[in-house]
Every structure is written in structure tokens, then in C-alpha cells.
Design an enzyme around this catalytic site. Structure first.
Site, short mmCIF file in Angstrom:
data_model
loop_
_atom_site.label_atom_id
_atom_site.label_comp_id
_atom_site.label_asym_id
_atom_site.label_seq_id
_atom_site.Cartn_x
_atom_site.Cartn_y
_atom_site.Cartn_z
N LYS A 76 -2.80 -56.76 56.54
CA LYS A 76 -3.89 -56.84 57.31
C LYS A 76 -5.00 -57.49 56.32
O LYS A 76 -5.58 -56.96 55.43
CB LYS A 76 -4.49 -55.52 57.35
CG LYS A 76 -3.57 -54.71 58.60
CD LYS A 76 -4.27 -53.28 58.83
CE LYS A 76 -3.26 -52.47 59.87
NZ LYS A 76 -3.83 -50.91 60.02
N PHE A 132 -4.57 -50.44 64.41
CA PHE A 132 -3.58 -49.41 63.93
C PHE A 132 -2.10 -49.73 64.69
O PHE A 132 -2.21 -49.68 65.90
CB PHE A 132 -4.14 -47.99 64.07
CG PHE A 132 -3.35 -46.91 63.59
CD1 PHE A 132 -3.31 -46.65 62.31
CD2 PHE A 132 -2.51 -46.24 64.40
CE1 PHE A 132 -2.33 -45.64 61.61
CE2 PHE A 132 -1.54 -45.23 64.07
CZ PHE A 132 -1.73 -44.88 62.58
N ARG A 152 8.03 -43.06 63.52
CA ARG A 152 8.72 -43.77 62.51
C ARG A 152 10.10 -44.47 63.02
O ARG A 152 10.68 -45.50 62.38
CB ARG A 152 8.99 -42.91 61.12
CG ARG A 152 7.70 -42.71 60.52
CD ARG A 152 7.91 -41.89 59.11
NE ARG A 152 7.10 -41.26 58.52
CZ ARG A 152 6.33 -41.73 57.78
NH1 ARG A 152 5.97 -43.05 57.76
NH2 ARG A 152 5.17 -41.16 57.27
N ASP A 205 -2.89 -52.58 53.64
CA ASP A 205 -4.09 -52.44 54.29
C ASP A 205 -5.20 -52.77 53.33
O ASP A 205 -5.30 -53.87 53.26
CB ASP A 205 -3.93 -51.01 54.97
CG ASP A 205 -5.31 -50.62 55.92
OD1 ASP A 205 -5.65 -51.87 56.39
OD2 ASP A 205 -5.38 -49.51 56.17
P1 IMP Z 1 -3.69 -48.90 51.63
O1 IMP Z 1 -3.58 -48.28 50.43
O2 IMP Z 1 -5.20 -48.97 52.39
O3 IMP Z 1 -3.25 -50.28 51.54
O4 IMP Z 1 -2.75 -48.36 52.74
C1 IMP Z 1 -1.37 -48.38 52.78
C2 IMP Z 1 -0.69 -47.26 53.39
O5 IMP Z 1 -1.37 -46.67 54.62
C3 IMP Z 1 0.56 -47.57 54.06
O6 IMP Z 1 1.50 -47.49 53.01
C4 IMP Z 1 0.55 -46.93 55.30
O7 IMP Z 1 1.26 -45.52 55.03
C5 IMP Z 1 -0.85 -46.37 55.70
N1 IMP Z 1 -1.28 -47.53 56.77
C6 IMP Z 1 -2.16 -48.12 56.78
N2 IMP Z 1 -2.32 -49.10 58.08
C7 IMP Z 1 -1.25 -48.23 58.77
C8 IMP Z 1 -1.20 -48.51 60.18
O8 IMP Z 1 -1.68 -49.37 60.90
N3 IMP Z 1 -0.33 -47.69 61.01
C9 IMP Z 1 0.16 -46.54 60.09
N4 IMP Z 1 -0.04 -46.51 58.78
C10 IMP Z 1 -0.76 -47.37 58.23
#
Ligand code: IMP
Ligand code: MG
Length: 179
Positions: A135, A156, A169, A107
Site C-alpha cells: 500500500k 482494508f 486467512r 502497510d
Molecule cells: P505495517 O507494519 O503497517 O506495514 O503492517 C503490516 C502488518 O499489518 C501486516 O503484516 C498485516 O498483518 C497487517 N495489515 C496491514 N494491512 C492489512 C490489511 O489490509 N488487511 C489485513 N492485515 C493488514
């Protein structure tokens, strides 16, 4: 099941199981070309990546591979993804190894950047990142992703390992939040 409800929110199917599997097959083929003979250590980041890791391993037609699992300890009272979280569960000697981190979704990219930095510190020769979902619009971390399954909009999603407040999950397909 085209629409489902988890807690208070509705989700609609967006990436069916077949589409996920075909993305995984392509990733596996690319990995075989890149990694054969390197004795790679795959590291599955729990909890979200368990389904992805299981299906990817079954598609990977290689014999010199190992798989391990890690969890990130989250400290109470801190919600920031910028916080350095401790890795639990990587006990292998990774000095000099080719390590491939398996993530469910990238993300902002901060979680994976954090994991990558810590694996590198443990002496890995090279660290590659494989994420099933990405994303691009949300990404702010400055890291390269080596293997990406499906690029998605900044919505999301749940299912296929990903959760909304611990639920979803187990779903075989991926669903997007209905706004
Ligand atoms: P980042 O550190 O912002 O890249 O977030 C990564 C983590 O956030 C992932 O490993 C997921 O656990 C959670 N995450 C990010 N986007 C989503 C989503 O759309 N649905 C569910 N979990 C998400
Ligand atoms: Mg995750």
C-alpha cells in the site's frame, strides 16, 4: 463467492486467485535471475504470509534455496507497530547469508523494517524484502522493497493469508472491505 461476511463486515472480491498467481510467477522469475547461486534463505513471516510463501516456493525453479519461518512476539498491552518485537523461530546461522524476507503486505512498513533490522543484526550479508501486496499511500518507513507483487490502494483487505480479527486467512482470493 463475490461477497462474503466476516464477523460484522462485508467484503467484496478484488484480487482473484489467478491474478495473485500471475504476480507471484513474475516475482519468482525475477528472484531466479537475481538470486541463483547465492544459496538464499527465504524467511516467511507468519501468520499472514503462509499462502504466499507456499505458492512462491512452488514457482521458484531453483535448487539452492532454503526456507524458514518466523513469528513476531506481540507483547500484551502494546498495540504500537513502532514497538520492537522479538523474532521467534529463526534458529539458522544467517551470518554471511543472502536472506529474503517474505511478507504478505507492507502497510506503514514498520513491521518489515523491524524484521529487516533484526535479521541484519544477526549478521546477514544482504537482506531483501519480498511482499505480495504493497500500500504505497500508507508507507512511512524508509526502506526499499526489492520485490512487490501487487500495489493496492489504502483499503482494508482479507484473504489469501490475511485476516480480519483471525478470520478470512483461508480464502483463496483477496477481498476488500465494503465501506
Ligand atoms: P505495517 O507494519 O503497517 O506495514 O503492517 C503490516 C502488518 O499489518 C501486516 O503484516 C498485516 O498483518 C497487517 N495489515 C496491514 N494491512 C492489512 C490489511 O489490509 N488487511 C489485513 N492485515 C493488514
Ligand atoms: Mg504480516
Amino acid at each position: 463467492m463475490q461477497r462474503i461476511k466476516l464477523w460484522d463486515k462485508e467484503f467484496e472480491i478484488s484480487y482473484p486467485f489467478e491474478e495473485i498467481q500471475s504476480a507471484i510467477k513474475k516475482m519468482a522469475a525475477q528472484m531466479k535471475m537475481d538470486l541463483e547461486g547465492k544459496n538464499p534463505l527465504f524467511v516467511c513471516v507468519l501468520n499472514g504470509s503462509f499462502m504466499f510463501a507456499a505458492d512462491l516456493m512452488k514457482e521458484l525453479e531453483m535448487n539452492d534455496v532454503e526456507i524458514s519461518f518466523l513469528k513476531l512476539a506481540s507483547y500484551e498491552g502494546t498495540a504500537s507497530t513502532l514497538e520492537i518485537k522479538e523474532l521467534i523461530g529463526v534458529n539458522e546461522n544467517i551470518t554471511g547469508r543472502t536472506v529474503v524476507i517474505l511478507e504478505d503486505i507492507v502497510d506503514t512498513g514498520h513491521t518489515i523494517a523491524n524484521v529487516m533490522a533484526q535479521i541484519s543484526q544477526k549478521g546477514a550479508m544482504e537482506v531483501k524484502i519480498a511482499t505480495l501486496l504493497f500500500k504505497p499511500e500508507a508507507m512511512t518507513a524508509k526502506i526499499d522493497l526489492d520485490y512487490v507483487g501487487i500495489e493496492i490502494p489504502n483499503d482494508f483487505i482479507v484473504g489469501y493469508g490475511l485476516d480480519y480479527d483471525r478470520r478470512g486467512r483461508n480464502l483463496k482470493d483477496i477481498y476488500t472491505l465494503v465501506k
